[in-house]
Design an enzyme around this catalytic site. Structure first.
Site, short mmCIF file in Angstrom:
data_model
loop_
_atom_site.label_atom_id
_atom_site.label_comp_id
_atom_site.label_asym_id
_atom_site.label_seq_id
_atom_site.Cartn_x
_atom_site.Cartn_y
_atom_site.Cartn_z
N TYR A 290 -25.28 -48.82 53.93
CA TYR A 290 -24.68 -48.59 52.62
C TYR A 290 -25.78 -48.49 51.57
CZ TYR A 290 -20.72 -48.79 49.36
OH TYR A 290 -19.77 -48.48 48.43
N TYR A 338 -24.48 -37.70 49.25
CA TYR A 338 -23.41 -37.05 50.02
C TYR A 338 -22.03 -37.32 49.40
CZ TYR A 338 -19.91 -37.81 53.83
OH TYR A 338 -18.77 -37.90 54.59
#
Lengths: 392, 134
Positions: A290, A338
């Protein structure tokens, strides 16, 4: 590399991921449940399963009764649900709990899903959501920290101070993420061109030492993951991706509970996950962590044992986390370039599974057989690691 | 900083907030194990006792554990930039706070600081920290 990685009777949990998908990403103008529907139906189609096969649901971010709400929306009455709320690490936790539920026979096919329309809905608040009855409302909110950003910024400040690193070194994490995103047509920054260290440093400062380019995107998006027993998985459409291990840690909600800002719960969660899988970090071919902020990646790499404490930024300056590098990391472009729909953890799993199936086209890591997905939630509050592998 | 609106005290925290009315910074200490903690709780996180906690007056000094200069505030009318910090009190606990009375860019981790007070409209006061007298 261990030659008998997932001998079925030795290692692994006996549970596999058999379907994954994203919802539409970016700016969608869809409601949350519309995006959930996209991710779920696409993931079931990926698996060759139907909604009637699903008897377990894990989700959050919909409402107070998230899994209940989703079950109602889908018109099913599951035997097992989980709505553990742990921010971006919840989805890695759900994989662990789903594996346990499937092994225990409580459910046969579990859907793990998440979606958010935070960009379309403009629902993200700079100060986060602090409930008036919590200690933070009395002892932290009055000072107006950005939540979660100011906590990560303090971690970054402490890290740079303690280990003699610089903002330039930290920027490599955002630069590398962009390089991967340029290979992923679904990435929000796919067409944006490369990012340079100078671009990162010159971006508007939000909470020092972090600029906007050190921070993840704010986009819509979602994903879904379908799990079932490894035995049943062998009869389904795609190469089963075995759940080899998992682990988690929960450390804090306040900004003052953790003594050392540079040491996170990822140390324990990843150690547990690797031990359960019978692997060491050097056995892992592709890593998805993450990247809420650039600093999160530095802290997580060190916690995973990829390098020593205080070494991560030196370690990556040679380009090793960029495409073609020795340490394929955040191969979809990450939350930085992204997609970042808030609780990004489910999309770490989607990318890890696709890499292990060899479906990633120009960004494919050749021959990847093992992957690690690590979710982080809140203000380095919750940490969950999943190890996945394929037998090929 | 301008006086913010602060959530009301509750039965657990009222002793801490009442001390701020006389500009006294306190930390919760366990009479049984001597452990200190912040923010106040109804049990001791060191030994688990629930009937041994009291508020001790703190020295009001500490060191900057880390800080961040905020340029985009979550509060619409806030004057930016301002400095959010974790201050490690000499008693050992960490407080979230603001650093005041110095240029934002002048702060360093490890700086010695002393408590100062922002009076709230309801008679309570909010502790902030300023450079410690040399």
């Amino acid at each position: 590399m261990n030659g008998h990685l997932i001998g079925r009777d030795q290692l692994g949990t006996g549970v596999a991921v058999v379907g994954v998908a994203e919802s539409d990403l970016g700016v969608t103008d869809q409601p949350i449940l519309g995006l959930q529907t996209q991710a779920i139906t696409r993931a079931l189609d990926d698996a060759g399963l139907a909604l009637r096969d699903v008897d377990g649901l894990a989700t959050t971010g919909i409402s107070r009764f998230s899994a209940t709400q989703l079950a109602d929306w889908l018109g099913i009455q599951p035997k097992w649900t989980d709505s553990t709320f742990a921010g971006g690490s919840a989805y890695e936790m759900y994989v662990a709990r789903a594996a346990q539920a499937i092994r225990a026979g409580q459910a046969e096919t579990v859907l793990v899903s998440f979606a958010s329309n935070q960009r379309s809905a403009r629902s993200r608040s700079l100060g986060g959501v602090v409930e008036a009855h919590t200690p933070e409302a009395q002892f932290e909110t009055p000072y107006a920290p950005l939540y979660p950003l100011s906590y990560y910024a303090m971690a970054a400040q402490r890290y740079l101070h303690e280990f003699g690193a610089t903002r330039e070194h930290l920027a490599e994490i955002a630069v590398a993420a962009r390089e991967w995103a340029l290979l992923n047509p679904k990435a929000f920054r796919y067409g944006a061109g490369p990012l340079t260290v100078e671009d990162v440093l010159a971006s508007p400062m939000i909470s020092s030492p972090l600029t906007t380019a050190d921070c993840c995107l704010v986009t819509d998006g979602g994903g879904a993951v379908v799990l079932t027993s490894s035995e049943r998985a062998r009869d389904l459409r795609k190469t089963p991706v075995e759940v080899l291990g998992y682990g988690e840690r929960t450390t804090n909600t306040s900004m003052t509970a953790v003594d050392d800002l540079t040491l996170t719960g990822a140390v324990g969660s990843s150690a547990d996950a690797l031990a359960r899988a019978g692997l060491s970090i050097s056995d892992i071919d592709v890593i998805e962590v993450y990247d809420s902020f650039t600093i999160t990646v530095a802290l997580t790499l060190e916690a995973l044992g990829v390098c020593g404490r205080g070494e991560a930024l030196d370690f990556i300056q040679d380009g090793r986390i960029r495409p073609g590098g020795q340490l394929p990391l955040n191969t979809n472009g990450g939350g930085l370039s992204y997609c970042h729909p808030g609780q990004y953890g489910v999309l770490l799993l989607v990318e890890a599974v696709r890499q292990l199936r060899g479906e990633c086209g120009p960004r494919q890591v050749a021959g990847a057989r093992t992957a690690l997905a690590h979710g982080t939630g809140g203000i380095l509050s919750t940490h969950a690691t999943v190890i996945l592998g394929v037998d090929r | 900083m301008k006086a913010p609106s602060v959530a009301p005290a509750d039965v657990v925290t009222v002793g801490w907030w009442d001390a701020t009315r006389e500009h006294r910074l306190t930390v919760q200490r366990c009479a049984e194990c001597s452990g200190v903690q912040h923010p106040p709780r109804s049990l001791c996180i060191h030994c688990g006792r629930t009937d041994t906690l009291r508020f001790d007056t703190a020295a009001g000094t500490g060191v900057v554990d880390s800080f961040t200069v905020v340029y985009r505030s979550p509060v619409p009318d806030a004057d930016v930039p301002y400095v959010i910090a974790r201050v490690r009190l000499d008693e050992g606990v960490i407080c979230l706070t603001r650093l005041e009375n110095a240029e934002p860019d002048a702060w360093c981790i490890g700086d010695r600081v002393a408590v100062d007070w922002v009076d709230l409209d309801d008679g309570r006061a909010l502790p902030v920290f300023v450079p410690a007298p040399r």
